[in-house]
Design a protein around this motif. Structure first.
Motif, PDB file in Angstrom:
ATOM      1  N   VAL A  97      64.849 -37.145 151.172  1.00 33.86           N
ATOM      2  CA  VAL A  97      64.167 -35.676 151.400  1.00 33.86           C
ATOM      3  C   VAL A  97      63.595 -35.467 150.187  1.00 33.86           C
ATOM      4  O   VAL A  97      62.190 -34.951 150.009  1.00 33.86           O
ATOM      5  CB  VAL A  97      65.346 -34.746 151.785  1.00 33.86           C
ATOM      6  CG1 VAL A  97      64.562 -33.310 151.729  1.00 33.86           C
ATOM      7  CG2 VAL A  97      65.962 -34.999 153.208  1.00 33.86           C
ATOM      8  N   ALA A  98      63.855 -35.676 148.889  1.00 34.78           N
ATOM      9  CA  ALA A  98      63.257 -35.375 147.848  1.00 34.78           C
ATOM     10  C   ALA A  98      62.062 -36.081 147.619  1.00 34.78           C
ATOM     11  O   ALA A  98      61.186 -35.721 147.178  1.00 34.78           O
ATOM     12  CB  ALA A  98      64.529 -35.516 146.418  1.00 34.78           C
TER      13      ALA A  98
ATOM     14  N   THR B   6      66.730 -44.263 149.367  1.00 32.86           N
ATOM     15  CA  THR B   6      66.320 -43.895 150.637  1.00 32.86           C
ATOM     16  C   THR B   6      67.574 -43.421 151.549  1.00 32.86           C
ATOM     17  O   THR B   6      67.163 -42.565 152.557  1.00 32.86           O
ATOM     18  CB  THR B   6      66.053 -45.369 151.464  1.00 32.86           C
ATOM     19  OG1 THR B   6      66.969 -46.423 151.290  1.00 32.86           O
ATOM     20  CG2 THR B   6      64.740 -45.931 150.751  1.00 32.86           C
ATOM     21  N   SER B   7      68.715 -43.707 151.025  1.00 26.43           N
ATOM     22  CA  SER B   7      69.895 -43.101 151.763  1.00 26.43           C
ATOM     23  C   SER B   7      70.379 -41.693 151.151  1.00 26.43           C
ATOM     24  O   SER B   7      70.616 -40.672 152.350  1.00 26.43           O
ATOM     25  CB  SER B   7      70.831 -43.836 152.090  1.00 26.43           C
ATOM     26  OG  SER B   7      71.362 -44.021 150.871  1.00 26.43           O
TER      27      SER B   7
ATOM     28  N   LEU C 234      56.249 -36.767 147.559  1.00 24.94           N
ATOM     29  CA  LEU C 234      55.079 -37.342 148.345  1.00 24.94           C
ATOM     30  C   LEU C 234      54.178 -36.330 148.852  1.00 24.94           C
ATOM     31  O   LEU C 234      53.037 -36.438 148.783  1.00 24.94           O
ATOM     32  CB  LEU C 234      55.479 -38.147 149.464  1.00 24.94           C
ATOM     33  CG  LEU C 234      54.531 -39.078 150.351  1.00 24.94           C
ATOM     34  CD1 LEU C 234      53.765 -40.031 149.314  1.00 24.94           C
ATOM     35  CD2 LEU C 234      55.109 -39.675 151.394  1.00 24.94           C
ATOM     36  N   ASP C 235      54.773 -35.160 149.488  1.00 25.75           N
ATOM     37  CA  ASP C 235      53.737 -34.266 150.113  1.00 25.75           C
ATOM     38  C   ASP C 235      53.225 -33.258 148.881  1.00 25.75           C
ATOM     39  O   ASP C 235      52.440 -32.487 149.454  1.00 25.75           O
ATOM     40  CB  ASP C 235      54.524 -33.302 150.895  1.00 25.75           C
ATOM     41  CG  ASP C 235      54.952 -34.172 152.439  1.00 25.75           C
ATOM     42  OD1 ASP C 235      54.361 -35.270 152.659  1.00 25.75           O
ATOM     43  OD2 ASP C 235      55.929 -33.997 153.058  1.00 25.75           O
ATOM     44  N   SER C 236      53.636 -33.603 147.766  1.00 27.09           N
ATOM     45  CA  SER C 236      53.277 -32.419 146.597  1.00 27.09           C
ATOM     46  C   SER C 236      52.190 -33.199 145.450  1.00 27.09           C
ATOM     47  O   SER C 236      52.681 -34.402 145.051  1.00 27.09           O
ATOM     48  CB  SER C 236      54.393 -31.938 145.892  1.00 27.09           C
ATOM     49  OG  SER C 236      53.852 -31.353 144.562  1.00 27.09           O
TER      50      SER C 236
ATOM     51  N   GLU D   8      63.439 -31.770 141.470  1.00 26.36           N
ATOM     52  CA  GLU D   8      64.487 -32.323 142.581  1.00 26.36           C
ATOM     53  C   GLU D   8      64.646 -33.700 142.689  1.00 26.36           C
ATOM     54  O   GLU D   8      65.884 -34.325 142.596  1.00 26.36           O
ATOM     55  CB  GLU D   8      64.170 -31.525 143.782  1.00 26.36           C
ATOM     56  CG  GLU D   8      65.151 -31.852 144.861  1.00 26.36           C
ATOM     57  CD  GLU D   8      66.731 -31.618 144.560  1.00 26.36           C
ATOM     58  OE1 GLU D   8      67.528 -32.257 145.392  1.00 26.36           O
ATOM     59  OE2 GLU D   8      66.777 -30.645 143.900  1.00 26.36           O
ATOM     60  N   LEU D   9      63.379 -34.334 142.638  1.00 23.97           N
ATOM     61  CA  LEU D   9      63.446 -35.950 142.732  1.00 23.97           C
ATOM     62  C   LEU D   9      64.188 -36.635 141.304  1.00 23.97           C
ATOM     63  O   LEU D   9      65.201 -37.285 141.447  1.00 23.97           O
ATOM     64  CB  LEU D   9      62.014 -36.314 142.950  1.00 23.97           C
ATOM     65  CG  LEU D   9      61.769 -37.947 143.037  1.00 23.97           C
ATOM     66  CD1 LEU D   9      62.663 -38.436 144.198  1.00 23.97           C
ATOM     67  CD2 LEU D   9      60.672 -38.270 142.986  1.00 23.97           C
ATOM     68  N   LEU D  10      64.135 -36.179 140.227  1.00 24.75           N
ATOM     69  CA  LEU D  10      64.538 -36.610 139.293  1.00 24.75           C
ATOM     70  C   LEU D  10      65.969 -36.191 139.093  1.00 24.75           C
ATOM     71  O   LEU D  10      66.801 -37.154 138.678  1.00 24.75           O
ATOM     72  CB  LEU D  10      63.762 -36.033 137.753  1.00 24.75           C
ATOM     73  CG  LEU D  10      62.456 -36.426 137.737  1.00 24.75           C
ATOM     74  CD1 LEU D  10      61.909 -35.737 136.376  1.00 24.75           C
ATOM     75  CD2 LEU D  10      62.225 -37.952 137.521  1.00 24.75           C
TER      76      LEU D  10
END
Length: 407
Positions: free
Chosen positions: A87-88, A82-83, A93-95, A129-131
């Motif tokens: 953003v990722a 979360t910190s 979540l938006d995809s 990017e998240l991974l």
């Protein structure tokens, strides 16, 4: 596997001093609140999907053994996510495809072939990017089971590599025409172009494409075309086990490889190279082999020598895939070689992403899904699907020497 590790990360909320109590009606805070609630809903949906297939999951590699142990809360640092990666996470979540992709990989429970199918169907820059952010950049998710770094303990190649191999003989454009490992070597439209960088390094432009299965009723096959720039570093005093080494990023995760050139054409014959490699990530080890040719297909005059070398290496020529580099698949309306999808993986050794990648799109965009109920049921089917079906479809698109009449 990814959902099992991410299930604790549902706290995408702004600081209490700004978005607590009644202030949540503020536009920015409302967006954060929707993100937080949406992520939790996604996690619950993913949990159901995981439960539907977990009973039939099987371990096929090192990482899947970790997945078989079930969720371990100690593996994830929610505060870190979360910190440092909010953003990722919000972008994912938006995809819609990122959410589907993460759910798909979660249900694979570490099975690399299954995960490959998920990336072929849903892979996006947001997912990568998240991974990369949560696993490697900040270590928020601790799934490494192998030490990072070069694969110095790799098994020896099946044959000694060429001792007098000239790296400069790789200059120019080559096609990968045959591949041994179906998970890594057999995707479509594989064109590699080499040019000098330093005395012991070649820069390589790598192009390939992953087939994508139909999506929804009446959907059409599509493709996930990719391009990267990497560097191949040759050993000045080559060890007996390899000719060159590389390191790079695939789907946001680092890999290290050793390349061994086991054979090549004789002077005056059509050019080819037979390459065997070993590799590792912090999740698993792997090996593979492929054949380069200057032509889109392996010339008939070269096949006997290549197949004989494969047999000497203990590899059955019939099991090699015949890579689709034909013009119909790669250059026409289905053209995928010129396309570049940003951020799938960074190149090897001193590699960098293609600087033009962000401006280039898939020329064969995924067909639009219908709206309303049709879209709803397509989404529902995607979330609840058995991801192994996608992987099976992906690998069923491959041709092999043993069942290809021309060979």
């Amino acid at each position: 596997m990814w959902f099992v590790l991410l299930v604790r990360v549902s706290g995408l909320a702004a600081p209490a001093s700004k978005c607590s109590g009644g202030t949540v009606r503020n536009n920015g805070c409302a967006d954060v609140e929707r993100s937080r609630l949406g992520l939790r809903a996604w996690l619950r949906t993913s949990a159901l999907a995981v439960g539907l297939v977990a009973a039939s999951a099987s371990a096929e590699n090192e990482l899947s053994a970790l997945g078989d142990k079930g969720f371990d809360a100690s593996l994830i640092d929610g505060e870190c996510v979360t910190s440092r990666c909010s953003v990722a996470a919000k972008s994912c979540l938006d995809s819609k495809d990122c959410l589907k992709g993460m759910t798909c990989t979660a249900k694979c429970l570490g099975d690399n072939a299954c995960i490959t199918g998920c990336f072929a169907k849903y892979g996006t820059s947001e997912m990568n990017e998240l991974l990369e952010c949560t696993v490697e950049r900040h270590g928020c998710i601790k799934i490494a089971i192998l030490e990072p770094g070069p694969y110095e303990t790799a098994p020896a190649p099946p044959l000694p590599p060429l001792r007098k191999f000239d790296p400069k003989s790789l200059r120019g454009t080559w096609y990968k025409v045959l591949g041994w490992n179906s998970r890594y070597d057999c995707f479509d439209c594989q064109r590699n172009s080499f040019k000098d960088a330093t005395a012991d390094r070649l820069d390589v432009n790598v192009e390939f494409s992953m087939p994508r299965p139909p999506r929804g009723p009446g959907g059409l096959d599509s493709s996930y075309p990719l391009k990267l720039t990497e560097s191949l570093v040759f050993d000045r005093q080559a060890p007996t086990e390899r000719n060159a080494r590389s390191v790079g990023h695939l789907f946001g995760l680092t890999f290290w490889e050793n390349w061994s050139v086991l054979g090549e054409n004789k002077p005056g014959q059509p050019e080819w190279k037979f390459v065997y490699y070993t590799g590792k990530t912090t999740q698993n080890t792997y090996e593979g082999a492929f054949v380069y040719s200057r032509q889109r297909d392996l010339p008939r005059a070269s096949r006997e020598a290549v197949f004989d070398l494969a047999r000497k290496a203990g590899l059955d020529p019939a099991s090699f895939c015949v890579i689709k580099n034909d013009c119909e698949t790669c250059d026409g309306d289905l053209g995928v070689l010129p396309a570049r999808q940003p951020r799938l993986f960074v190149g090897a050794a001193t590699a960098a992403e293609d600087p033009d990648a962000d401006d280039l799109l898939d020329p064969r965009p995924r067909p639009r899904e219908g709206g309303g109920m049709a879209s709803f049921f397509t989404d529902l089917a995607d979330y609840l699907e058995d991801p192994r079906a996608t992987a099976n479809w992906l690998f069923s698109q491959q041709r092999h020497v043993g069942n290809t009449p021309d060979y």
